[in-house]
Enzyme design. Structure first.
Site, PDB file in Angstrom:
ATOM      1  N   ASP A 165       0.859  -1.209  -0.169  1.00 24.25           N
ATOM      2  CA  ASP A 165      -0.026   0.017  -0.174  1.00 24.25           C
ATOM      3  C   ASP A 165       0.670   1.360   0.009  1.00 24.25           C
ATOM      4  O   ASP A 165       0.411   2.482   0.002  1.00 24.25           O
ATOM      5  CB  ASP A 165      -0.853   0.200   1.269  1.00 24.25           C
ATOM      6  CG  ASP A 165      -0.209  -0.247   2.376  1.00 24.25           C
ATOM      7  OD1 ASP A 165       0.995  -0.128   2.668  1.00 24.25           O
ATOM      8  OD2 ASP A 165      -0.879  -0.426   3.495  1.00 24.25           O
TER       9      ASP A 165
ATOM     10  N   GLY B 172       9.754  -2.961  10.572  1.00 22.76           N
ATOM     11  CA  GLY B 172      10.449  -3.941  11.324  1.00 22.76           C
ATOM     12  C   GLY B 172       9.979  -4.127  12.840  1.00 22.76           C
ATOM     13  O   GLY B 172       8.922  -3.355  13.065  1.00 22.76           O
TER      14      GLY B 172
ATOM     15  N   GLU C 177      -7.196   0.159  16.003  1.00 19.22           N
ATOM     16  CA  GLU C 177      -7.294   0.162  14.715  1.00 19.22           C
ATOM     17  C   GLU C 177      -8.787   0.011  14.137  1.00 19.22           C
ATOM     18  O   GLU C 177      -8.901   0.588  12.908  1.00 19.22           O
ATOM     19  CB  GLU C 177      -6.277  -0.926  13.949  1.00 19.22           C
ATOM     20  CG  GLU C 177      -4.609  -1.040  14.299  1.00 19.22           C
ATOM     21  CD  GLU C 177      -4.026   0.259  13.945  1.00 19.22           C
ATOM     22  OE1 GLU C 177      -4.476   1.132  12.992  1.00 19.22           O
ATOM     23  OE2 GLU C 177      -3.147   0.835  14.815  1.00 19.22           O
TER      24      GLU C 177
END
Ligand code: ZN
Ligand code: ZN
Length: 526
Positions: free
Chosen positions: A178, A184, A232
């Site tokens: 995206d 990481g 989220e």
């Protein structure tokens, strides 16, 4: 409460910043990563100070200003410099979505972001994490969605195919398709896209866990999937980041997530419930969800063995020395401090009246039971006391007898304003200031109408933070409060005095000085 409308604007111009050099010669100059952080999360304009050769330069002032904004959002002292607390923040685990939308910085307007145009929302988990099987991700997702459901009148249905789902959950590493690559282990752990996208992406380089009881959670490397998923999901429903540290939409990772905060609930109201009147049920949904979700936080907590403390802690009186203050106001010459359902009255600094704290409902009888905290209150020119909650206010006379209730629109506020953060009357011009986050209006009680030329931007009041939690006039001086600190304002300079902020608890309330207080009180407050 809000950042921008679209995450798509989050493009952090990797191209331009790779070739930029920073000109900043102080000893505590920010690293390239720290500059990237300030830009990525909206504290610094991406295109700021780009010179003719295309190189970006940053002045000490622009960096300081960006740091102050970032510190304000995180609830840290706004030093404008790279102190150790701030440096830690750069490294902390967090959500990858922008905190502030500076797209509209020149013309700050109320940004209305959108929710789903329907009430039944479908979802699908595309894959599990390396450390968490798909079935367990699904279970935690179901619980996370259920936390939000009652506050938007929503229901969630799991579907088998991701192509049919509104909310799509997946794990990926680094560049995952995206244009917003993960980084990481650590720092950014997830990001999400608002409607109509609804995608939730989790960084598979994190070590995801779903058992808060396990010792590993004490280990910083394990990230609690549920805590991140609740946050989220908020984005996938249209919510933006909040600078309220206790809220679920606060951008930095914290555990455990126990329930939605008032600020989260207000956001959902704005997104999904603003046409539904009356609102009380929504607030009461906090304790008694009218939409009966299949899972509640309590279910999840029952899985742990630590349910017992919740009721007890809800009856506890907050410690005035270690709390946020919902609001502080001067009424009838005394200082009134509100937090949760409690009020303290002080006849002077540090002098609490006998019998306090009391529940404010005992004083303001006639205030509906669903008003479970007082966001802002003020004494009118005629001596009446007005309490604001959402779009409504309730008025009491000087002997605390209920007089009437009304709406913000009675003050001439535009209908899109769903609540006020602070109201106070200035002794300088006897006008009423109605503050909503970064904007304020000025009302003339004698004429009974709003003054022309408003709203104005809070930045007009220099050296003050915004939004502010409270503002009041005490013995001729105007004070502003935010979090644990306060500022004294100079009406003539239209700026806060330079030796502020100072810590509210130690100056106003009978609280011990703390070791870190020396940091704030270098000057005795005059
Ligand atoms: Zn976020
Ligand atoms: Zn992504």
């Amino acid at each position: 409460m809000c950042c921008g409308k679209y995450l798509w604007c989050l493009v952090f111009l990797a191209v331009s910043y790779v070739k930029c050099r920073t000109i900043y010669l102080e000893h505590d100059s920010p690293t390239r990563e720290e500059i990237a952080f300030l830009k990525k999360y909206g504290y610094m304009d991406d295109q700021l100070d780009v010179d003719y050769s295309g190189d970006a330069t940053y002045t000490a002032d622009s960096i300081s200003e960006a740091l102050r904004k970032m510190q304000a959002f995180a609830g840290l002292p706004q030093t404008g410099s790279l102190d150790s607390q701030t440096r830690k923040l750069f490294k902390r685990k967090r959500c990858g979505v922008k905190d502030i939308d500076n797209k509209s910085s020149r013309n700050k307007r109320y940004v209305i972001y959108e929710g789903w145009p329907k009430r039944n929302i479908t979802w699908n988990v595309i894959n599990g994490a390396s450390t968490l099987p798909k079935s367990r991700v699904e279970k935690q997702m179901e619980a996370s969605l259920a936390i939000w459901a009652p506050h938007g009148g929503l229901s969630f249905t799991r579907v088998d195919r991701s192509s049919q789902a509104d909310i799509k959950v997946s794990f990926g590493r680094e560049e995952h398709g995206d244009g917003f690559p993960f980084d990481g282990l650590g720092h950014v752990v997830a990001h999400a896209f608002p409607p109509p996208s609804g995608s939730l992406h989790f960084d598979d380089d994190e070590l995801w866990g779903d058992d808060p009881d396990k010792e590993e959670l004490a280990n910083n490397d394990i990230t609690d999937f549920f805590a991140v998923a609740v946050h989220e999901v908020g984005h996938a429903l249209g919510m933006c980041h909040s600078d309220v540290e206790e809220s679920v939409m606060y951008p930095y990772y914290k555990t455990p997530v126990e329930k939605l905060h008032w600020d989260d609930i207000m956001g959902m109201r704005e997104l999904y419930m603003k046409d539904v009147e009356p609102m009380p049920e929504v607030i009461e949904a906090h304790t008694a969800p009218p939409f009966a979700p299949k899972f509640t936080l309590a279910d999840r907590e029952a899985e742990r063995d630590s349910v017992m403390d919740e009721e007890e802690s809800e009856n506890e009186i907050p410690d005035l020395c270690f709390t946020n203050y919902q609001t502080i106001q001067v009424i009838q010459g005394k200082i009134w401090v509100f937090e949760e359902e409690w009020v303290w009255v002080l006849h002077d600094r540090k002098e609490i009246e006998v019998g306090y704290p009391k529940r404010f409902h005992e004083i303001f009888r006639g205030l509906p039971a669903h008003v479970n905290s007082i966001r802002t209150i003020y004494e009118k020119r005629n001596g009446n006391i007005a309490i604001f909650s959402g779009r409504r206010y309730w008025e009491f006379d000087d002997r605390f007898r209920f007089v009437r209730r009304g709406r913000l629109s009675d003050y001439g506020m535009p209908s899109r304003v769903h609540e006020l953060s602070t109201v106070f009357m200035s002794n300088y011009n006897n006008k009423t200031y109605l503050i909503q986050y970064e904007r304020f209006w000025r009302y003339d009680e004698d004429l009974g109408k709003m003054d022309k030329g408003y709203p104005k931007d809070m930045s007009a009041w220099r050296q003050l933070p915004y939004p502010v939690d409270a503002a009041m006039v005490w013995r001729g001086d105007t004070y502003f409060f935010r979090g644990p600190r306060f500022w004294r304002f100079d009406n003539l300079l239209v700026a806060a005095h330079e030796y502020y902020p100072l810590p509210t608890a130690q100056v106003w309330f009978p609280c011990e000085h703390t070791p870190d207080m020396d940091r704030y009180i270098e000057n005795e407050e005059p």
